[in-house]
Design a protein around this motif. Structure first.
Motif, PDB file in Angstrom:
ATOM      1  N   VAL A 233     -24.652   4.421  14.930  1.00  0.00           N
ATOM      2  CA  VAL A 233     -24.617   4.827  16.333  1.00  0.00           C
ATOM      3  C   VAL A 233     -23.251   5.391  16.713  1.00  0.00           C
ATOM      4  CG1 VAL A 233     -24.704   3.939  18.706  1.00  0.00           C
ATOM      5  CG2 VAL A 233     -26.454   3.275  17.053  1.00  0.00           C
ATOM      6  N   HIS A 234     -22.171   4.747  16.277  1.00  0.00           N
ATOM      7  CA  HIS A 234     -20.845   5.159  16.731  1.00  0.00           C
ATOM      8  C   HIS A 234     -20.155   6.186  15.834  1.00  0.00           C
ATOM      9  CE1 HIS A 234     -20.561   2.537  20.171  1.00  0.00           C
ATOM     10  NE2 HIS A 234     -21.112   1.580  19.450  1.00  0.00           N
ATOM     11  N   ILE A 235     -20.441   6.187  14.554  1.00  0.00           N
ATOM     12  CA  ILE A 235     -19.734   7.086  13.641  1.00  0.00           C
ATOM     13  C   ILE A 235     -20.663   8.146  13.059  1.00  0.00           C
ATOM     14  CG2 ILE A 235     -18.271   7.185  11.580  1.00  0.00           C
ATOM     15  CD1 ILE A 235     -17.600   4.268  12.021  1.00  0.00           C
ATOM     16  N   ASP A 236     -21.955   7.920  13.147  1.00  0.00           N
ATOM     17  CA  ASP A 236     -22.970   8.794  12.538  1.00  0.00           C
ATOM     18  C   ASP A 236     -22.843   8.854  11.028  1.00  0.00           C
ATOM     19  OD1 ASP A 236     -24.125   9.452  14.986  1.00  0.00           O
ATOM     20  OD2 ASP A 236     -22.761  11.139  15.298  1.00  0.00           O
ATOM     21  N   ASP A 237     -22.342   7.786  10.441  1.00  0.00           N
ATOM     22  CA  ASP A 237     -22.202   7.706   8.994  1.00  0.00           C
ATOM     23  C   ASP A 237     -22.137   6.219   8.612  1.00  0.00           C
ATOM     24  OD1 ASP A 237     -21.938   8.537   6.398  1.00  0.00           O
ATOM     25  OD2 ASP A 237     -19.769   8.851   6.515  1.00  0.00           O
ATOM     26  N   VAL A 238     -22.387   5.942   7.344  1.00  0.00           N
ATOM     27  CA  VAL A 238     -22.285   4.575   6.845  1.00  0.00           C
ATOM     28  C   VAL A 238     -21.279   4.580   5.701  1.00  0.00           C
ATOM     29  CG1 VAL A 238     -23.508   2.631   5.834  1.00  0.00           C
ATOM     30  CG2 VAL A 238     -24.663   4.075   7.488  1.00  0.00           C
ATOM     31  N   ALA A 239     -20.270   3.748   5.807  1.00  0.00           N
ATOM     32  CA  ALA A 239     -19.221   3.691   4.794  1.00  0.00           C
ATOM     33  C   ALA A 239     -19.756   3.093   3.497  1.00  0.00           C
ATOM     34  CB  ALA A 239     -18.050   2.856   5.304  1.00  0.00           C
ATOM     35  N   GLY A 240     -19.163   3.508   2.400  1.00  0.00           N
ATOM     36  CA  GLY A 240     -19.580   3.020   1.090  1.00  0.00           C
ATOM     37  C   GLY A 240     -19.399   1.522   0.931  1.00  0.00           C
ATOM     38  N   GLY A 241     -18.325   0.986   1.490  1.00  0.00           N
ATOM     39  CA  GLY A 241     -18.082  -0.451   1.410  1.00  0.00           C
ATOM     40  C   GLY A 241     -19.144  -1.248   2.136  1.00  0.00           C
ATOM     41  N   LEU A 242     -19.623  -0.704   3.239  1.00  0.00           N
ATOM     42  CA  LEU A 242     -20.674  -1.395   3.980  1.00  0.00           C
ATOM     43  C   LEU A 242     -21.990  -1.363   3.208  1.00  0.00           C
ATOM     44  CD1 LEU A 242     -21.551  -2.909   6.461  1.00  0.00           C
ATOM     45  CD2 LEU A 242     -21.965  -0.717   7.582  1.00  0.00           C
ATOM     46  N   LEU A 243     -22.261  -0.276   2.537  1.00  0.00           N
ATOM     47  CA  LEU A 243     -23.465  -0.218   1.704  1.00  0.00           C
ATOM     48  C   LEU A 243     -23.394  -1.246   0.581  1.00  0.00           C
ATOM     49  CD1 LEU A 243     -24.071   3.612   1.455  1.00  0.00           C
ATOM     50  CD2 LEU A 243     -25.341   1.948   2.809  1.00  0.00           C
ATOM     51  N   TYR A 244     -22.204  -1.440   0.033  1.00  0.00           N
ATOM     52  CA  TYR A 244     -22.011  -2.461  -0.997  1.00  0.00           C
ATOM     53  C   TYR A 244     -22.261  -3.853  -0.419  1.00  0.00           C
ATOM     54  CZ  TYR A 244     -19.751  -5.017  -4.777  1.00  0.00           C
ATOM     55  OH  TYR A 244     -19.492  -5.883  -5.805  1.00  0.00           O
ATOM     56  N   TYR A 245     -21.786  -4.088   0.816  1.00  0.00           N
ATOM     57  CA  TYR A 245     -22.005  -5.371   1.493  1.00  0.00           C
ATOM     58  C   TYR A 245     -23.496  -5.615   1.721  1.00  0.00           C
ATOM     59  CZ  TYR A 245     -21.853  -8.882   5.203  1.00  0.00           C
ATOM     60  OH  TYR A 245     -22.051 -10.002   5.968  1.00  0.00           O
ATOM     61  N   VAL A 246     -24.215  -4.594   2.148  1.00  0.00           N
ATOM     62  CA  VAL A 246     -25.653  -4.729   2.383  1.00  0.00           C
ATOM     63  C   VAL A 246     -26.369  -5.035   1.074  1.00  0.00           C
ATOM     64  CG1 VAL A 246     -27.737  -3.493   3.109  1.00  0.00           C
ATOM     65  CG2 VAL A 246     -25.642  -3.283   4.438  1.00  0.00           C
ATOM     66  N   ALA A 247     -26.004  -4.346   0.016  1.00  0.00           N
ATOM     67  CA  ALA A 247     -26.635  -4.591  -1.282  1.00  0.00           C
ATOM     68  C   ALA A 247     -26.376  -6.013  -1.756  1.00  0.00           C
ATOM     69  CB  ALA A 247     -26.107  -3.589  -2.309  1.00  0.00           C
ATOM     70  N   GLN A 248     -25.163  -6.496  -1.605  1.00  0.00           N
ATOM     71  CA  GLN A 248     -24.844  -7.859  -2.003  1.00  0.00           C
ATOM     72  C   GLN A 248     -25.594  -8.877  -1.141  1.00  0.00           C
ATOM     73  OE1 GLN A 248     -22.962  -8.987  -4.607  1.00  0.00           O
ATOM     74  NE2 GLN A 248     -22.956  -6.857  -5.233  1.00  0.00           N
ATOM     75  N   SER A 249     -25.764  -8.567   0.137  1.00  0.00           N
ATOM     76  CA  SER A 249     -26.501  -9.461   1.031  1.00  0.00           C
ATOM     77  C   SER A 249     -27.947  -9.604   0.585  1.00  0.00           C
ATOM     78  CB  SER A 249     -26.471  -8.929   2.467  1.00  0.00           C
ATOM     79  OG  SER A 249     -25.163  -8.837   2.943  1.00  0.00           O
ATOM     80  N   PHE A 250     -28.586  -8.482   0.289  1.00  0.00           N
ATOM     81  CA  PHE A 250     -29.975  -8.537  -0.147  1.00  0.00           C
ATOM     82  C   PHE A 250     -30.103  -9.174  -1.529  1.00  0.00           C
ATOM     83  CE2 PHE A 250     -30.706  -5.518   3.272  1.00  0.00           C
ATOM     84  CZ  PHE A 250     -31.919  -5.975   3.766  1.00  0.00           C
ATOM     85  N   LEU A 251     -29.147  -8.957  -2.381  1.00  0.00           N
ATOM     86  CA  LEU A 251     -29.166  -9.587  -3.698  1.00  0.00           C
ATOM     87  C   LEU A 251     -29.039 -11.105  -3.579  1.00  0.00           C
ATOM     88  CD1 LEU A 251     -29.192  -9.121  -6.774  1.00  0.00           C
ATOM     89  CD2 LEU A 251     -26.706  -9.041  -6.669  1.00  0.00           C
ATOM     90  N   LEU A 252     -28.152 -11.575  -2.737  1.00  0.00           N
ATOM     91  CA  LEU A 252     -27.993 -13.011  -2.525  1.00  0.00           C
ATOM     92  C   LEU A 252     -29.247 -13.614  -1.904  1.00  0.00           C
ATOM     93  CD1 LEU A 252     -26.244 -15.568  -2.533  1.00  0.00           C
ATOM     94  CD2 LEU A 252     -25.473 -14.904  -0.257  1.00  0.00           C
ATOM     95  N   ALA A 253     -29.812 -12.942  -0.919  1.00  0.00           N
ATOM     96  CA  ALA A 253     -31.026 -13.442  -0.274  1.00  0.00           C
ATOM     97  C   ALA A 253     -32.175 -13.528  -1.271  1.00  0.00           C
ATOM     98  CB  ALA A 253     -31.408 -12.545   0.896  1.00  0.00           C
ATOM     99  N   GLY A 254     -32.343 -12.500  -2.068  1.00  0.00           N
ATOM    100  CA  GLY A 254     -33.397 -12.521  -3.082  1.00  0.00           C
ATOM    101  C   GLY A 254     -33.171 -13.603  -4.116  1.00  0.00           C
ATOM    102  N   SER A 255     -31.937 -13.820  -4.470  1.00  0.00           N
ATOM    103  CA  SER A 255     -31.621 -14.856  -5.455  1.00  0.00           C
ATOM    104  C   SER A 255     -31.920 -16.244  -4.908  1.00  0.00           C
ATOM    105  CB  SER A 255     -30.147 -14.779  -5.852  1.00  0.00           C
ATOM    106  OG  SER A 255     -29.857 -13.550  -6.463  1.00  0.00           O
TER     107      SER A 255
END
Length: 74
Positions: A31-53
């Motif tokens: 909403v504010h930047i109109d982009d998603v930083a690479g570090g945040l994508l890494y955080y999201v991936a780790q979040s879903f990996l932990l949840a699945g685990s």
């Protein structure tokens, strides 16, 4: 056994909050930047990996316990 239930509830609550926070941060950046930083994508991936685990490991343990108890009752 009561202590184990409290641990599971807190574990699941942490996982749900982790996923919700990652989704909220992505929404904020879009909403504010109109982009998603690479570090945040890494955080999201780790979040879903932990949840699945966590959820997957819990289900795996339930299946093993069920098979063990079925074998013991025979």
């Amino acid at each position: 056994m009561k202590n184990n239930e409290g641990f599971k509830i807190s574990q699941y609550a942490c996982v749900v909050l982790l996923i919700a926070s990652s989704i909220a941060m992505v929404a904020y950046q879009v909403v504010h930047i109109d982009d998603v930083a690479g570090g945040l994508l890494y955080y999201v991936a780790q979040s879903f990996l932990l949840a699945g685990s966590i959820f997957g490991l819990d289900q795996y343990i339930r299946i093993i316990r069920k098979q063990y108890h079925e074998r013991e009752s025979k």
